[in-house]
Design an enzyme around this catalytic site. Structure first.
Site, PDB file in Angstrom:
ATOM      1  N   HIS A  92       0.828  -1.383  -0.182  1.00 54.78           N
ATOM      2  CA  HIS A  92      -0.133  -0.013  -0.090  1.00 54.78           C
ATOM      3  C   HIS A  92       0.917   1.206  -0.061  1.00 54.78           C
ATOM      4  CE1 HIS A  92      -3.754  -2.003   1.777  1.00 54.78           C
ATOM      5  NE2 HIS A  92      -3.829  -2.394   0.412  1.00 54.78           N
ATOM      6  N   SER A  97      -8.004  -8.041   8.506  1.00 54.01           N
ATOM      7  CA  SER A  97      -9.309  -8.433   8.579  1.00 54.01           C
ATOM      8  C   SER A  97      -9.667  -9.468   7.637  1.00 54.01           C
ATOM      9  CB  SER A  97     -10.270  -7.022   8.224  1.00 54.01           C
ATOM     10  OG  SER A  97     -10.267  -6.802   6.878  1.00 54.01           O
TER      11      SER A  97
END
Ligand SMILES: [Zn+2]
Length: 239
Positions: free
Chosen positions: A110, A179
């Site tokens: 990212h 997650s």
């Protein structure tokens, strides 16, 4: 689970940084540090109001500069130093806590807070100082084309060729503090499993019923990771 692994791949997400006091970025409520994501993390926002976007990331730098790695980061480094395997780290985090823990082979899919990339030539500038619409590219001399090297929504993740290769060739895949909801990273475990890796998930609480994981270990990463690393090292010594 095997007694020995030759290539270990670790995916880390916001959960590991949270234990160093860093807020979860890109949360599911559509806000990032109380800013709307479409105002600070899209390419349209960048072109519309460069300085607003730069300010957002510049303002984040002191906190990330000051953050210290926790026991989970340090245990990963210990694994790299003491376990006779290649250990690679894919991180979704834009902080540099793995580097501060002296880990190697870290791939920031990212992007990372201490970099800016020239939209004209692709040159990457590494700096903890402010980047603005006045910043000049050291390579092509263009002014006003440096973008925070953060993957904005709609942009491709970084290092994906390398990631694919590692997913195909690693025999242990470990996911820490993610997650498991956001693709493509959520699909990494499936690929690793398909290519024969043992797969282990570490999370604070059960977040997914992902059946591609062989093991789910719940608890604080700062406690569960050092224990797991110690067990891996002991297995090698005992064999
Ligand atoms: Zn340039």
């Amino acid at each position: 689970m095997k007694d020995k692994y030759n290539r270990i791949l670790i995916l880390t997400g916001s959960g590991i940084s949270a234990e160093s006091g860093l807020a979860t970025f890109r949360s599911e409520d559509g806000l990032w540090n109380k800013h709307r994501i479409e105002d600070v993390a899209t390419i349209e926002a960048y072109y519309k109001n460069q300085d607003y976007v730069h300010d957002f990331y510049n303002n984040m730098k002191p906190e990330l500069w000051n953050a210290r790695p926790n026991e989970a980061h340090l245990a990963i480094t210990k694994l790299q130093q003491e376990y006779p395997a290649e250990v690679n780290i894919i991180t979704q985090n834009i902080d540099t806590l793995h580097e501060k823990a002296k880990s190697k082979n870290v791939y920031h899919i990212h992007g990372q807070i201490n970099q800016a990339v020239c939209m004209n030539c692709g040159h990457v500038l590494e700096t903890w100082s402010d980047v603005t619409s006045e910043t000049q590219c050291a390579n092509c001399s263009t002014i006003g084309m440096m973008k925070p090297n953060i993957v904005f929504f709609g942009e491709n993740l970084l290092y994906m060729d390398k990631v694919e290769k590692l997913l195909h060739t690693s025999d242990l895949f470990i996911s820490i503090g993610t997650s498991g909801q956001v693709f493509p990273a959520a699909g990494f475990v499936q690929t690793a499993k398909y290519y024969g890796a043992d797969t282990v998930e570490f999370n604070l609480e059960p977040t997914s019923n992902n059946f591609y994981f062989d093991k789910h270990i719940m608890g604080k990463a700062s406690q569960t990771i050092p224990k797991f690393v110690e067990e891996l090292i002991q297995k090698i010594k005992g064999s």
